[in-house]
Design a protein around this motif. Structure first.
Motif, short mmCIF file in Angstrom:
data_model
loop_
_atom_site.label_atom_id
_atom_site.label_comp_id
_atom_site.label_asym_id
_atom_site.label_seq_id
_atom_site.Cartn_x
_atom_site.Cartn_y
_atom_site.Cartn_z
N LYS A 98 50.45 49.52 30.99
CA LYS A 98 49.60 48.38 31.11
C LYS A 98 49.47 48.49 32.46
CE LYS A 98 50.22 47.42 27.07
NZ LYS A 98 49.53 47.49 26.34
N ALA A 99 48.99 47.87 32.74
CA ALA A 99 48.16 47.85 35.10
C ALA A 99 49.12 46.78 35.59
CB ALA A 99 46.63 47.61 35.42
N ALA A 100 50.01 47.11 36.43
CA ALA A 100 50.67 45.69 37.09
C ALA A 100 49.86 45.01 37.45
CB ALA A 100 51.60 46.58 38.40
N ALA A 101 50.67 44.12 37.88
CA ALA A 101 50.03 42.51 38.32
C ALA A 101 49.38 42.29 39.92
CB ALA A 101 51.08 40.68 38.29
N PHE A 102 47.71 42.02 39.19
CA PHE A 102 47.25 41.78 41.15
C PHE A 102 46.74 41.12 40.90
CE2 PHE A 102 44.73 44.69 37.37
CZ PHE A 102 43.94 43.41 37.02
N HIS A 103 46.06 40.62 41.97
CA HIS A 103 45.21 39.11 42.11
C HIS A 103 43.28 39.18 42.36
CE1 HIS A 103 48.19 36.67 43.39
NE2 HIS A 103 48.23 37.55 44.78
N TYR A 104 42.79 38.87 41.75
CA TYR A 104 41.49 39.94 40.84
C TYR A 104 39.87 38.93 41.52
CZ TYR A 104 37.25 40.33 37.06
OH TYR A 104 36.05 40.37 36.71
N HIS A 105 39.27 39.39 42.26
CA HIS A 105 38.81 39.03 42.73
C HIS A 105 36.86 39.03 42.52
CE1 HIS A 105 40.98 37.74 45.69
NE2 HIS A 105 41.74 38.96 45.80
N ASP A 106 35.99 38.50 41.57
CA ASP A 106 34.40 39.18 41.33
C ASP A 106 33.17 38.27 41.68
OD1 ASP A 106 35.57 36.52 39.56
OD2 ASP A 106 34.28 37.31 37.99
N PRO A 107 33.05 38.30 43.13
CA PRO A 107 32.07 38.60 43.84
C PRO A 107 30.97 38.58 43.13
CG PRO A 107 33.13 40.83 45.16
CD PRO A 107 33.88 39.72 43.70
N ARG A 108 29.90 37.40 43.82
CA ARG A 108 29.50 37.83 42.74
C ARG A 108 27.59 37.76 43.69
NH1 ARG A 108 29.89 35.34 38.28
NH2 ARG A 108 31.65 35.46 37.85
N THR A 109 27.64 37.80 45.08
CA THR A 109 26.84 37.99 46.53
C THR A 109 27.34 38.85 47.19
OG1 THR A 109 27.95 36.25 48.15
CG2 THR A 109 25.59 36.09 45.84
N ARG A 110 26.03 40.09 47.88
CA ARG A 110 26.56 41.22 49.10
C ARG A 110 27.99 40.22 49.87
NH1 ARG A 110 24.97 43.73 53.53
NH2 ARG A 110 25.81 45.81 53.07
N PRO A 118 47.18 48.36 42.87
CA PRO A 118 46.73 47.48 44.46
C PRO A 118 47.43 45.43 44.22
CG PRO A 118 44.58 47.32 42.96
CD PRO A 118 46.15 48.17 42.35
N THR A 119 47.13 45.52 45.41
CA THR A 119 47.52 44.29 46.10
C THR A 119 46.04 43.16 44.94
OG1 THR A 119 48.86 44.25 47.42
CG2 THR A 119 48.34 41.93 46.72
N HIS A 120 45.10 43.28 45.77
CA HIS A 120 43.74 42.96 45.00
C HIS A 120 42.70 43.47 44.59
CE1 HIS A 120 44.74 39.74 47.44
NE2 HIS A 120 44.89 40.35 48.26
N LEU A 121 42.00 43.46 43.77
CA LEU A 121 41.46 43.92 42.26
C LEU A 121 39.57 43.71 42.74
CD1 LEU A 121 40.75 46.65 40.81
CD2 LEU A 121 40.98 45.22 39.13
N VAL A 122 38.96 44.20 43.78
CA VAL A 122 37.96 43.14 44.08
C VAL A 122 36.48 44.15 42.95
CG1 VAL A 122 35.86 42.97 45.53
CG2 VAL A 122 38.19 42.87 45.67
N ASP A 123 36.22 43.21 42.27
CA ASP A 123 35.30 43.90 40.94
C ASP A 123 34.11 43.35 41.47
OD1 ASP A 123 33.97 44.28 38.73
OD2 ASP A 123 34.85 42.80 37.61
N LEU A 124 33.54 45.10 41.34
CA LEU A 124 31.68 44.97 42.12
C LEU A 124 30.53 44.43 40.51
CD1 LEU A 124 32.63 48.65 44.04
CD2 LEU A 124 32.23 46.31 44.87
N ASN A 125 31.18 44.45 39.31
CA ASN A 125 29.93 44.45 38.60
C ASN A 125 29.47 43.48 38.15
OD1 ASN A 125 30.50 46.92 36.52
ND2 ASN A 125 32.83 47.12 36.86
N ARG A 126 29.59 42.25 39.27
CA ARG A 126 28.87 41.70 39.03
C ARG A 126 28.26 40.83 40.58
NH1 ARG A 126 30.40 37.91 34.11
NH2 ARG A 126 32.18 38.56 33.18
N VAL A 127 28.85 41.43 41.52
CA VAL A 127 27.66 41.32 42.24
C VAL A 127 26.56 41.77 42.31
CG1 VAL A 127 27.57 42.78 44.81
CG2 VAL A 127 29.57 42.37 43.87
N ASP A 128 25.26 40.94 42.96
CA ASP A 128 23.75 40.71 42.31
C ASP A 128 23.49 42.67 43.73
OD1 ASP A 128 22.98 39.22 40.61
OD2 ASP A 128 21.85 37.72 41.96
#
Ligand code: FES
Ligand code: FES
Lengths: 292, 159
Positions: free
Chosen positions: A2-14, A47-57
């Motif tokens: 399983k993936a190690a823990a990370f902070h998750y971010h899912d920005p919505r705009t550029r 990574p410490t932070h995972l930035v998910d691009l999937n919801r960026v407009d």
């Protein structure tokens, strides 16, 4: 695993995305996840932070822009494969996508993700090399563009800085199919959808006189990055698209400094490079309408 | 470091909500948080296809997608195939053609083919084999699975 823990971010705009890129350290960008998620599950990447691009407009979509076709980086491989624009303007990409993973991975996998991960045997980067595609890069400090030669720096390494994101890729189509354009793609993998041991793609434009006006040939999976056979290509301009021309490209493909690994020796890879090149070039010549 | 999120999604037509660590993948979320253990986990790195589920109409590998990414989505799993305890035509065909033995790959095979037959109702044998090329079965040798898919396609056409 399983993936190690990370902070998750899912920005919505550029704008939010650029804010995160400017602010966070030790981050990874998540696109389709078909390479990054396995690496995270294996904990090769944590990574410490995972930035998910999937919801960026606005990061997806296929469009014609002037003489070019533009892909938003998050365009799914499935969408690329089904696109009429691609089938018409970049038919070799439609064909190559048949070999990209499986239906389940193409549903999520993106064109931009594949071009950032840069597996040596990945089809999409090889096609981008063939067209000398343009990569649109964004970051908190502004945008820049680089051509393929300056994009793919080495094994699994792109020109992206840690604080940058690939936003789009542009391809410039060659002649339309009915104007003497031919293309061919051929790869060998042990099972359908597996990583190819070697593959090749070829684009050609044939003049009204029946000679080669322009040709591009790429070999993938043999060296750490897709190899364009530029010298041989240049030498063939003005030549007839015949067996001699094919032999010159095959010779160039067989001279690539091939990788070696426990399953596949360099010698075998080089031989295979010749075979796949021959088949891809032959298909391109045949499709151009010239048969000799 | 354990960020959590509350996830709401539609699972086989029913609204579900649960809290989870953000690092949990969709397959584990379905199994552990929603107790839908029909979805199997084989390799956890996208090779075996056992975890295949349908998210917003597309077959995906649930081990390569985070649960948070499915927030707001519609998810279909093997539990949704049967109606009122009666096997779907595809499930029944698997049984008839010996398309399963140990059953470990079966949920993934079924969901892959369920999505595929909707998109390609009249496939050739080659197309069926290509459709399941991302699913590994250690028992059947695939023959029964392919036969089941072709049988269902033929009988749906006749119906
Ligand atoms: S568990 Fe997801 S592909 Fe094997
Ligand atoms: S039935 Fe056992 S793995 Fe397929």
């Amino acid at each position: 695993m399983k993936a190690a823990a990370f902070h998750y971010h899912d920005p919505r705009t550029r704008e939010d995305l650029m804010g995160l890129l400017g602010r966070l350290d030790d981050l990874k960008l998540l696109a389709g996840g078909q390479s990054l998620m396995p690496m995270m599950n294996f904990r090769i990447v944590a990574p410490t932070h995972l930035v998910d691009l999937n919801r960026v407009d606005g990061l997806g979509g296929i469009s014609r822009q002037g003489a070019e076709v533009r892909f938003g980086a998050l365009t799914r491989q499935r969408e690329v494969k089904a696109s009429e624009i691609v089938a018409n303007d970049l038919p070799i990409l439609t064909e190559a996508l048949d070999h990209v993973g499986h239906v389940q991975t193409r549903s999520r996998g993106t064109i931009g993700g594949s071009c950032c991960h840069l597996d040596p045997s990945a089809e999409i980067p090889a096609i981008a090399a063939l067209y000398d595609a343009i990569f649109e890069i964004g970051g908190p400090d502004g945008t820049r563009e680089v051509g393929y030669a300056d994009w793919h720096l080495g094994m699994l390494t792109s020109a992206l800085d840690e604080r940058e994101v690939l936003e789009g890729i542009r391809f410039k189509p060659w002649q339309p199919a009915d104007a003497g354009h031919g293309w061919g793609f051929y790869e060998y993998a042990r099972r359908h959808g597996d990583f190819a041991i070697a593959g090749a793609g070829c684009l050609v434009d044939i003049s009204d006189q029946g000679t080669i006006e322009r040709i591009a040939t790429v070999v993938m999976g043999v060296d750490a990055v897709p190899v364009r056979l530029r010298e041989a290509e240049a030498a063939l301009v003005g030549a007839r698209p015949d067996r001699t021309a094919i032999a010159a490209l095959v010779e160039a493909a067989r001279s690539i400094d091939a990788m070696t690994d426990p399953q596949v020796s360099a010698t075998y890879r080089r031989r295979l490079a010749g075979v796949v090149t021959e088949r891809a070039v032959l298909a391109a010549f045949q499709r151009s309408g010239i048969t000799q | 470091m354990s960020d959590t999120r509350t996830i709401s999604l539609t699972l086989n037509g029913a609204a579900k909500t649960a809290e989870t660590d953000v690092r949990v993948n969709l397959a584990d979320f379905l199994r552990h948080s929603l107790e839908a253990t029909g979805t199997h986990v084989g390799c956890e790195h996208g090779v075996c296809g056992a975890c295949t589920v349908i998210v917003d109409g597309q077959p995906v590998r649930a081990c390569l997608m985070l649960a948070v990414q499915a927030d707001g989505s519609t998810v279909e799993t093997v539990e949704g195939l049967a109606t009122d305890g009666a096997l779907s035509d595809l499930q029944a065909a698997f049984s008839r053609h010996h398309g399963l033995q140990c059953g470990f790959c079966t949920p993934g095979m079924l969901m892959t083919l369920h999505a595929f037959l909707k998109e390609v109702p009249n496939p050739s044998e080659t197309e069926v084999r290509e459709a399941i090329s991302g699913n590994i079965c250690r028992c059947t040798g695939y023959q029964g699975i392919v036969a089941a898919a072709l049988d269902v396609a033929a009988s749906r056409k006749g119906a």
